[in-house]
Design a protein around this motif. Structure first.
Motif, PDB file in Angstrom:
ATOM      1  N   GLN A 260     -21.804  -2.673  15.594  1.00 54.23           N
ATOM      2  CA  GLN A 260     -22.154  -2.037  16.268  1.00 54.23           C
ATOM      3  C   GLN A 260     -21.209  -2.010  18.518  1.00 54.23           C
ATOM      4  N   LEU A 261     -20.137  -1.333  18.450  1.00 55.30           N
ATOM      5  CA  LEU A 261     -19.775  -1.710  20.202  1.00 55.30           C
ATOM      6  C   LEU A 261     -19.458  -0.426  20.703  1.00 55.30           C
ATOM      7  N   ALA A 262     -19.987  -0.127  21.847  1.00 51.91           N
ATOM      8  CA  ALA A 262     -19.861   1.229  23.210  1.00 51.91           C
ATOM      9  C   ALA A 262     -20.263   0.688  24.150  1.00 51.91           C
ATOM     10  N   ALA A 263     -19.461   1.506  24.707  1.00 52.16           N
ATOM     11  CA  ALA A 263     -18.514   1.205  26.689  1.00 52.16           C
ATOM     12  C   ALA A 263     -19.455   2.643  27.107  1.00 52.16           C
ATOM     13  N   SER A 264     -19.688   1.420  28.354  1.00 52.85           N
ATOM     14  CA  SER A 264     -20.661   2.691  29.046  1.00 52.85           C
ATOM     15  C   SER A 264     -18.860   4.268  29.551  1.00 52.85           C
ATOM     16  N   PRO A 265     -19.715   5.360  30.354  1.00 56.00           N
ATOM     17  CA  PRO A 265     -18.547   6.381  30.202  1.00 56.00           C
ATOM     18  C   PRO A 265     -17.758   5.828  31.518  1.00 56.00           C
ATOM     19  N   ASN A 266     -18.381   5.100  32.648  1.00 58.23           N
ATOM     20  CA  ASN A 266     -17.701   4.422  33.291  1.00 58.23           C
ATOM     21  C   ASN A 266     -16.705   2.729  33.099  1.00 58.23           C
ATOM     22  N   GLY A 267     -16.934   3.134  31.957  1.00 57.24           N
ATOM     23  CA  GLY A 267     -16.444   1.878  31.614  1.00 57.24           C
ATOM     24  C   GLY A 267     -16.301   0.240  31.778  1.00 57.24           C
ATOM     25  N   GLN A 268     -17.840  -0.195  32.347  1.00 58.61           N
ATOM     26  CA  GLN A 268     -17.958  -1.122  33.413  1.00 58.61           C
ATOM     27  C   GLN A 268     -18.800  -2.063  32.558  1.00 58.61           C
ATOM     28  N   LEU A 269     -19.608  -2.143  30.932  1.00 57.68           N
ATOM     29  CA  LEU A 269     -20.624  -2.517  30.774  1.00 57.68           C
ATOM     30  C   LEU A 269     -20.360  -2.170  29.087  1.00 57.68           C
ATOM     31  N   ILE A 270     -20.175  -2.908  28.405  1.00 57.52           N
ATOM     32  CA  ILE A 270     -20.259  -3.271  27.155  1.00 57.52           C
ATOM     33  C   ILE A 270     -21.541  -3.547  25.744  1.00 57.52           C
ATOM     34  N   ALA A 271     -21.337  -2.899  24.964  1.00 56.58           N
ATOM     35  CA  ALA A 271     -22.908  -2.991  24.392  1.00 56.58           C
ATOM     36  C   ALA A 271     -22.671  -3.509  23.107  1.00 56.58           C
ATOM     37  N   LEU A 272     -22.617  -4.224  22.545  1.00 58.29           N
ATOM     38  CA  LEU A 272     -22.401  -4.845  21.144  1.00 58.29           C
ATOM     39  C   LEU A 272     -24.025  -5.238  20.641  1.00 58.29           C
ATOM     40  N   PHE A 273     -23.858  -4.804  18.925  1.00 57.54           N
ATOM     41  CA  PHE A 273     -24.426  -5.213  17.912  1.00 57.54           C
ATOM     42  C   PHE A 273     -24.620  -5.959  16.817  1.00 57.54           C
ATOM     43  N   ASN A 274     -25.181  -6.984  17.063  1.00 57.46           N
ATOM     44  CA  ASN A 274     -25.246  -7.772  15.911  1.00 57.46           C
ATOM     45  C   ASN A 274     -26.251  -7.625  14.662  1.00 57.46           C
ATOM     46  N   SER A 275     -25.955  -7.355  13.556  1.00 56.02           N
ATOM     47  CA  SER A 275     -27.004  -6.629  12.718  1.00 56.02           C
ATOM     48  C   SER A 275     -27.239  -7.642  11.630  1.00 56.02           C
ATOM     49  N   GLN A 276     -26.658  -8.555  11.815  1.00 58.53           N
ATOM     50  CA  GLN A 276     -27.503 -10.349  10.968  1.00 58.53           C
ATOM     51  C   GLN A 276     -28.019 -11.026  11.403  1.00 58.53           C
ATOM     52  N   VAL A 277     -28.103 -11.179  13.097  1.00 58.23           N
ATOM     53  CA  VAL A 277     -29.425 -11.694  13.902  1.00 58.23           C
ATOM     54  C   VAL A 277     -30.341 -10.570  14.239  1.00 58.23           C
ATOM     55  N   GLU A 278     -30.076  -9.515  14.307  1.00 57.19           N
ATOM     56  CA  GLU A 278     -30.536  -8.484  14.519  1.00 57.19           C
ATOM     57  C   GLU A 278     -30.624  -8.288  16.026  1.00 57.19           C
ATOM     58  N   ARG A 279     -29.555  -8.361  17.163  1.00 54.13           N
ATOM     59  CA  ARG A 279     -29.650  -8.601  17.923  1.00 54.13           C
ATOM     60  C   ARG A 279     -28.628  -7.575  19.077  1.00 54.13           C
ATOM     61  N   ILE A 280     -29.182  -7.436  20.295  1.00 54.92           N
ATOM     62  CA  ILE A 280     -28.380  -6.052  20.951  1.00 54.92           C
ATOM     63  C   ILE A 280     -27.601  -7.675  22.379  1.00 54.92           C
ATOM     64  N   PHE A 281     -26.690  -7.278  22.686  1.00 54.89           N
ATOM     65  CA  PHE A 281     -25.908  -7.392  23.521  1.00 54.89           C
ATOM     66  C   PHE A 281     -25.745  -6.494  24.678  1.00 54.89           C
ATOM     67  N   VAL A 282     -25.814  -6.840  25.828  1.00 53.52           N
ATOM     68  CA  VAL A 282     -25.232  -5.753  26.687  1.00 53.52           C
ATOM     69  C   VAL A 282     -24.157  -6.824  27.643  1.00 53.52           C
ATOM     70  N   ILE A 283     -22.881  -7.018  27.804  1.00 50.94           N
ATOM     71  CA  ILE A 283     -22.080  -7.210  28.348  1.00 50.94           C
ATOM     72  C   ILE A 283     -20.963  -6.845  29.497  1.00 50.94           C
ATOM     73  N   ASN A 284     -20.792  -7.492  30.711  1.00 50.87           N
ATOM     74  CA  ASN A 284     -19.513  -6.715  31.246  1.00 50.87           C
ATOM     75  C   ASN A 284     -18.001  -6.682  30.602  1.00 50.87           C
ATOM     76  N   ASN A 285     -17.255  -5.949  31.418  1.00 53.41           N
ATOM     77  CA  ASN A 285     -16.073  -5.760  30.565  1.00 53.41           C
ATOM     78  C   ASN A 285     -15.328  -6.705  31.139  1.00 53.41           C
ATOM     79  N   LYS A 286     -15.368  -7.439  32.180  1.00 53.64           N
ATOM     80  CA  LYS A 286     -14.818  -8.928  31.592  1.00 53.64           C
ATOM     81  C   LYS A 286     -14.947 -10.366  30.659  1.00 53.64           C
ATOM     82  N   PHE A 287     -16.249  -9.520  30.445  1.00 52.18           N
ATOM     83  CA  PHE A 287     -17.079 -10.319  28.736  1.00 52.18           C
ATOM     84  C   PHE A 287     -16.877 -12.150  29.554  1.00 52.18           C
ATOM     85  N   ASP A 288     -17.514 -12.306  30.857  1.00 49.01           N
ATOM     86  CA  ASP A 288     -17.600 -13.074  31.349  1.00 49.01           C
ATOM     87  C   ASP A 288     -19.641 -13.552  31.869  1.00 49.01           C
ATOM     88  N   GLN A 289     -20.428 -12.784  31.737  1.00 53.97           N
ATOM     89  CA  GLN A 289     -21.802 -12.550  31.824  1.00 53.97           C
ATOM     90  C   GLN A 289     -22.404 -11.679  30.772  1.00 53.97           C
TER      91      GLN A 289
END
Length: 952
Positions: A260-289
């Motif tokens: 699963q992945l979802a971008a915030s309404p303003n497009g600044q942040l991205i939420a990523l979900f890995n079901s195998q390791v059961e973890r959610i990552f929130v990353i900026n839209n440049k994918f560097d942090q």
């Protein structure tokens, strides 16, 4: 006493969130909405489309309002050969995807749809990636001559005709903005739902199988940025439709695969979900942090949905739980009961060995720009961040001005003195206006109508004590907004929108929502309440279209009478008001319903002549288009239409159009008599005679000799044809002028023959005049030893004589050929002005004047205003201009004053103004004299003396 909204707030770090009900009960009887149904939610969360998960191909899609009222159903007889693959919303318009390479686009709630192919005329988008990370893995893809990769095609054999057909298998469907995105087995297909243009991006089947989910990052009318979960990374596909290309960027992540992945309404942040390791990552839209890493293994279940609540928190849909996660892994939870308390039976629960039989609540999420809509089987709620104005207002112990003003309402009835103390405190701090404005803003964030009323009461109380003038427009506007929001959010309508959502979707879309539900009267009330008069046209157009489709038993004339009265009443109550509403859509609906006569009547009722003609041409009513263009009296429009018809019609068809002798009415089964008692808006003017043909001849045909000759031959107009040939001969002969008499003799002989042959008096007169002009040319050529044969008109002959300063011979020609004196004077003025021989003009005028005294009294058959205008245009002598202005006896004195001012002669301007005792003009002249500055004191003194003599 109202409960303080603060009691429902929960704090996440330093931010408050509240979960408020939109609808406490829903009108449907649906169980386990997430588990049992395929779900599609409209863009603005006003509609929910449901179809059973337990059938391979749904036959029925039920559309519900947010309050659970069924609005309509889409019924499709799905079979193994042709069936529904998926369905998605674009705003409130449902798009149903079929496996037959088509999709149905429903634009209303009555089953009307248009069907389009998503594989027809595919536009191949070019890959502009500097380094395409997928090409290295594109083993099953072959490159074309341009280096682009074409998808590996799959075929099946049709047993009926033994032909192979390509297989298009749809795996995922999304709509973002005006783009429909389909993920197929070997490509992406993107369809623009405004133009229905199809674009494709090819991928190998092996690559598509590694793509887990897709989501937009940004989109507009010309571009689309798609995030794709690919293998263990995230790739970004940047598509530019204006340039027909795309670019693929690999962000180089290694924590995937992300299901699963979802971008915030303003497009600044991205939420990523890995079901195998059961973890959610929130990353900026440049994918560097990486801003957040959250472990879901300790939650009650894996997240069914990961969505954004506004722009700064993510929400997880868990079993019986909604969890909100903010920065720093802090979270708050909102729980749902397994079953209602009143339905709970402890005995049956203890005897049950399988507790999975109990229905767990899995909330369904829909992200909004200002929060999150949560849908369950029993209610709809809204989770949002508490705005600052509400915190200042309701926070326990708050000393904010808005809180103090609100406290006045509680103390007003029992402790009026304390209320006065609060007001005095706000006035002394000069914060009363701030309190009023914050209460207004807070009222727009309230769902509870009792709190809305209390806040508005506080505003009304505060503004009575405001010393300065308080503009109540904002108060009235807020009151009207709340009326509209509460009406829309009623369970009967089920259009629950927050104020921020309402502003975000725009007023036009709101009116369209009401029109889709046939709520025309409510739409008009909203328009009047919010002063959206520019949207009123939408309501009347929709009502008329609805009326045409509904009234199957009415005649065309009855429907036209009803529609015309409705459209004219939209502007004003006048009995025969003019229609100002465009009827293009209404006439299109009439045509689609097979009401051709009604369609013609409606087109004729259009306020725009250009649109009227375009519609007639669209429906191939060429004669009616011509009639209306000529009725408009617009020369350019008539000429443009004839040029267009000349290009699109065959020669015989075009000449048949030009030979229209008479057109009667617009409807074949309606006599003229039926229109006589109609109001002016229904009357029709008839175009008869040779108007169309003559117009074409004079405006277009004379510049296209070959077409004009063909036209005269077809119409058997021999005399006109001979005249064309004669003019052609004249042109050739004058172009090849000779020094001997051959041109004169040959041309005169030709004219004599034509004169003898013709029986048409008009043509004979033309030939005879041409002989007279030919004799004149010969005489002038012999007299002045200058070739006059090359002059093609009498005007050019006269101009040549004027340029030679032979005015008396020119006057003799004028008398011989009976040319108006005025025309000759204009020629003299024009010729000498262009050569700057202004003295010649003055001598000409003086020569024609009364010279018995020393003072010349100039006379001119054209007056002297043309002399003034021409001299000014060509910068003639100012003293002569002044003389001409003084002799302008046919103009008003104020115009004379303006002329003198333009000629920079302020003294004469002042003389004229003083003569008529016009003090206002004298004051204006005085201001102009002052603006001239030093060196012009004499002018200023003259003007001042005139003003003094008038007693000012």
């Amino acid at each position: 006493m109202l409960a303080n909204p603060r009691l429902g707030w929960q704090k996440l770090q330093d931010v408050y969130y509240c979960l408020r009900p939109c609808y406490d009960t829903l009108n449907w009887s649906i169980e386990n909405i997430y588990s049992n149904y395929r779900i599609a939610i409209s863009t603005n969360t006003t509609l929910i489309a449901l179809a059973s998960k337990f059938v391979p191909h749904p036959n029925v899609i039920d559309i519900y309002s947010l309050s659970g009222n069924k609005i309509w159903s889409v019924i499709f007889n799905s079979t193994a050969i042709e069936h529904i693959v998926d369905y998605v919303f674009r705003n409130e318009e449902l798009c149903v995807i079929l496996n037959s390479q088509k999709f149905r686009y429903y634009q209303d709630f009555k089953g009307n749809f248009t069907e389009h192919s998503y594989t027809k005329d595919l536009v191949f988008l070019d890959d502009t990636s500097i380094h395409n990370p997928l090409n290295e893995q594109n083993g099953n893809v072959s490159a074309d001559n341009g280096g682009n990769f074409a998808p590996q095609l799959q075929f099946i054999t049709d047993l009926e005709n033994n032909q192979q057909e390509e297989v298009f298998q749809v795996h995922e469907v999304k709509i973002w903005g005006n783009f429909l995105v389909l993920k197929l087995t070997n490509r992406f297909i993107i369809t623009n739902l405004d133009t229905f243009t199809n674009y494709q991006i090819p991928f190998a089947s092996s690559l598509i199988s590694k793509m887990h989910c897709i989501n937009p990052l940004n989109f507009n009318d010309e571009s689309l940025n798609i995030l794709v979960s690919f293998d263990k990374t995230i790739i970004l596909i940047n598509i530019d439709f204006s340039l027909s290309n795309y670019e693929i960027i690999d962000h180089g992540l290694t924590e995937g695969p992300f299901t699963q992945l979802a971008a915030s309404p303003n497009g600044q942040l991205i939420a990523l979900f890995n079901s195998q390791v059961e973890r959610i990552f929130v990353i900026n839209n440049k994918f560097d942090q990486v801003l957040l890493e959250y472990d879901t293994s300790n939650d009650s279940s894996l997240p069914y949905q990961v969505e954004w609540c506004g722009n700064d928190a993510i929400a997880l849909s868990l079993k019986d739980e909604l969890k909100l996660i903010g920065p720093g892994q802090n979270s708050i939870s909102f729980f749902y009961d397994i079953i209602d308390e009143e339905d709970f039976d402890l005995d049956s629960f203890s005897k049950s060995n399988d507790q999975d039989e109990f229905s767990f609540t899995i909330p369904v999420f829909k992200t909004e720009p200002d929060g999150l809509k949560i849908i369950t089987k029993k209610k709809v709620e809204f989770l949002s961040r508490v705005p600052e104005v509400s915190i200042n207002l309701h926070q326990i112990g708050s000393s904010h001005p808005s809180s103090i003003l609100l406290d006045c309402i509680d103390k007003l009835s029992q402790h009026s003195s304390k209320s006065d103390t609060n007001i005095s405190l706000l006035k002394s701090d000069d914060s009363l206006l701030l309190a009023i404005n914050d209460c207004l803003k807070a009222s727009l964030n309230e769902f509870n109508q009792s709190w809305q009323k209390k806040l508005l009461k506080a505003v009304s109380f505060g503004k009575t004590y405001y010393d300065d003038f308080y503009n109540a427009d904002e108060y009235l506007k807020t009151l009207n907004y709340l009326k509209v929001l509460n009406q829309l959010g009623s369970p009967e309508l089920g259009i629950f929108l927050t104020y921020n959502e309402l502003v975000n979707i725009g007023w036009e879309e709101l009116i369209q929502m009401l029109l889709r539900r046939d709520l025309h009267l409510l739409a008009l009330r909203v328009i009047d309440l919010l002063e959206l008069q520019n949207l009123k046209e939408l309501v009347y157009i929709h009502w008329c279209c609805y009326k045409i489709r509904k009234e199957l038993n009415m005649s065309d004339m009855e429907l036209f009478e009803i529609i015309s009265k409705k459209l004219t009443s939209a502007i004003g109550p006048a009995k025969y008001s003019r229609n100002y509403i465009t009827v293009d859509k209404i006439s299109n609906v009439a045509y689609e319903e097979g009401r051709i006569n009604l369609c013609k009547l409606l087109i004729n009722f259009s306020p725009s002549v250009v649109k009227k003609i375009n519609q007639f041409l669209k429906f191939e009513e060429i004669e009616l288009a011509l009639i209306n263009s000529f009725q408009s009296g617009d020369y350019d429009l008539c000429r443009l239409l004839l040029l267009h018809l000349h290009d699109v019609l065959s020669v015989s068809q075009f000449f048949k159009i030009l030979n229209q002798n008479e057109q009667k009415g617009l409807i074949t089964d309606t006599s003229v008599k039926e229109f006589k008692d109609k109001p002016p808006s229904n009357e029709f003017l008839f175009i008869s005679g040779d108007l169309i043909g003559n117009f074409w001849v004079e405006s277009i045909g004379k510049f296209d000799k070959s077409s004009l000759k063909r036209f005269y031959k077809q119409e058997d107009k021999i005399s006109d044809l001979r005249l064309i040939e004669l003019k052609s001969f004249i042109t050739k002969s004058s172009a090849n002028e000779t020094e001997n008499e051959s041109y004169y003799d040959t041309y005169k002989l030709q004219l004599s023959k034509l004169t003898g042959r013709t029986t048409n008096k008009k043509s004979a007169k033309i030939y005879q005049r041409e002989i007279e002009i030919l004799e004149l040319k010969k005489r002038l050529s012999e007299t002045y030893q200058v070739n006059f044969f090359k002059e093609r008109s009498v005007n050019s002959i006269l101009r040549k004589l004027i340029q030679m300063h032979q005015l008396k011979p020119a006057l003799k020609v004028v008398k011989e050929l009976k040319i108006p004196q005025e025309k000759f004077w204009y020629l003299v003025l024009d010729v000498y002005a262009k050569t700057n021989e202004f003295d010649k003009i003055y001598q000409f005028v003086s020569h024609r004047s009364d010279t018995k005294s020393d003072r010349h009294v100039l006379k001119s058959p054209i007056g002297f205003k043309p002399f003034v205008e021409t001299f000014m245009a060509y910068k003639g002598p100012k003293d002569q201009i002044s003389i001409y202005i003084n002799n302008c006896s046919d103009v008003h004195y104020t115009e004379k004053v303006d002329m003198h001012i333009q000629n920079e002669d302020l003294i004469l301007a002042a003389n004229e103004a003083f003569k008529y005792k016009d003090i206002n003009l004298l004051k204006d002249i005085k201001e102009k004299a002052i603006s001239l500055g030093n060196g012009h004191e004499n002018i200023l003194n003259v003007v001042k003396s005139y003003i003094t003599r008038l007693g000012y």
